[in-house]
Design a protein around this motif. Structure first.
Motif, PDB file in Angstrom:
ATOM      1  N   ALA A  42       0.826  -1.206   0.000  1.00 12.22           N
ATOM      2  CA  ALA A  42       0.000   0.000   0.000  1.00 12.22           C
ATOM      3  C   ALA A  42       0.861   1.257   0.000  1.00 12.22           C
ATOM      4  N   VAL A  43       1.943   1.253   0.770  1.00  8.29           N
ATOM      5  CA  VAL A  43       2.853   2.399   0.808  1.00  8.29           C
ATOM      6  C   VAL A  43       3.493   2.616  -0.560  1.00  8.29           C
ATOM      7  N   SER A  44       3.912   1.545  -1.206  1.00  4.28           N
ATOM      8  CA  SER A  44       4.517   1.662  -2.538  1.00  4.28           C
ATOM      9  C   SER A  44       3.529   2.270  -3.533  1.00  4.28           C
ATOM     10  N   GLY A  50      -0.159   8.257  -5.254  1.00  3.63           N
ATOM     11  CA  GLY A  50      -1.006   9.027  -4.362  1.00  3.63           C
ATOM     12  C   GLY A  50      -1.959   8.152  -3.568  1.00  3.63           C
ATOM     13  N   LEU A  51      -2.535   8.738  -2.519  1.00  2.00           N
ATOM     14  CA  LEU A  51      -3.381   7.976  -1.610  1.00  2.00           C
ATOM     15  C   LEU A  51      -4.654   7.475  -2.282  1.00  2.00           C
ATOM     16  N   ARG A  58      -6.362  -3.202  -5.369  1.00  2.00           N
ATOM     17  CA  ARG A  58      -5.021  -3.046  -5.940  1.00  2.00           C
ATOM     18  C   ARG A  58      -3.948  -3.596  -5.006  1.00  2.00           C
ATOM     19  N   VAL A  59      -4.141  -3.437  -3.712  1.00  2.00           N
ATOM     20  CA  VAL A  59      -3.173  -3.995  -2.763  1.00  2.00           C
ATOM     21  C   VAL A  59      -3.196  -5.518  -2.830  1.00  2.00           C
ATOM     22  N   ALA A  60      -4.382  -6.080  -2.924  1.00  2.00           N
ATOM     23  CA  ALA A  60      -4.497  -7.537  -3.040  1.00  2.00           C
ATOM     24  C   ALA A  60      -3.771  -8.037  -4.281  1.00  2.00           C
ATOM     25  N   HIS A  87       3.817   2.553   9.587  1.00  2.00           N
ATOM     26  CA  HIS A  87       4.922   1.872   8.905  1.00  2.00           C
ATOM     27  C   HIS A  87       6.005   2.860   8.492  1.00  2.00           C
ATOM     28  N   VAL A  88       5.615   3.942   7.838  1.00  2.00           N
ATOM     29  CA  VAL A  88       6.625   4.897   7.374  1.00  2.00           C
ATOM     30  C   VAL A  88       7.191   5.717   8.528  1.00  2.00           C
TER      31      VAL A  88
END
Length: 239
Positions: A42-44, A50-51, A58-60, A87-88
């Motif tokens: 998700a961070v990538s 963008g958020l 998409r994360v899946a 995380h970040v």
């Protein structure tokens, strides 16, 4: 159900459930991914697009899983964003010597925050709804409150100052990023310049005209941020 989860319109994130209980997948075959892998994916996505580009679907796809299998780890996008923020935040230093000059230390912390948000341009928007600080966020907060202890302010006031500082940095970085995007559109910049020139000639905005035609200060983003930050921190009242 899926629409609610994607939009983040659920009842809200339960921080106790999120941070104090281990993430456990549903019963059945053990999945080939983890909460950490989901968060990293998700961070990538957010760093690159963008958020708004971050969705459970998409994360899946990024971790090679079905959408439904993600919900045990992150039941909705709101929870996923909380995981991303924490995380970040592990990138932020939470130790090291402090000078004892709380204003100087606060300015150093603000510069760290600015650099951090520029690395992750989605962060200013994410912080607007951030409500469930995780362990890395709390570690950085503890560091900032320690830096503010020499101010003599009580804990509640120090917490308010840190919140004020973070809001300032997020707002400034958001504006900085918007200006950088506008610089890639010369036509828009020229139109804005023509508009302001017309406004300052109409005689109804003398203060604005004086401000716009005053000698220009350094436009380097770092210098501009430091100038604004100095005004904020130097003006803080500890009485």
């Amino acid at each position: 159900m899926a629409q609610v989860e994607e939009s983040g319109a659920a009842a809200g994130v339960d921080p106790e459930r999120l941070w104090l209980r281990a993430a456990e997948p549903r019963r059945g075959r053990k999945p080939s991914f983890s909460r950490e892998a989901i968060t990293e994916a998700a961070v990538s996505l957010a760093d690159a697009e963008g958020l708004d580009a971050v969705s459970m679907r998409r994360v899946a796809a990024a971790v090679g899983a079905g959408v439904m299998s993600l919900y045990s780890y992150a039941p909705d996008k709101e929870t996923l964003v909380e995981l991303m923020v924490d995380h970040v935040s592990a990138e932020l230093p939470t130790s090291g010597p402090l000078t004892g000059d709380w204003r100087a230390d606060l300015k150093a912390i603000a510069h760290l925050q600015r650099d951090h948000m520029l690395r992750h341009p989605w962060l200013p928007a994410a912080l607007v709804t951030h409500r469930a600080p995780g362990p890395h966020v709390l570690a950085f907060l503890e560091h900032a409150l320690t830096a503010l202890r020499p101010s003599g302010l009580d804990g509640a006031a120090r917490l308010e100052i840190f919140a004020q500082l973070t809001a300032f940095v997020a707002g400034h970085v958001g504006h900085e990023l918007a200006r950088a995007r506008a610089a890639h559109s010369p036509e828009r910049a020229a139109a804005e310049a023509r508009y302001l020139a017309a406004v300052t000639r109409d005689g109804h905005h003398p203060e604005l005209a004086e401000a716009l035609f005053a000698p220009h200060r350094p436009s380097d983003p770092e210098a501009t941020f430091s100038r604004f930050l100095n005004r904020l921190t130097d003006g803080l009242d500890t009485g």
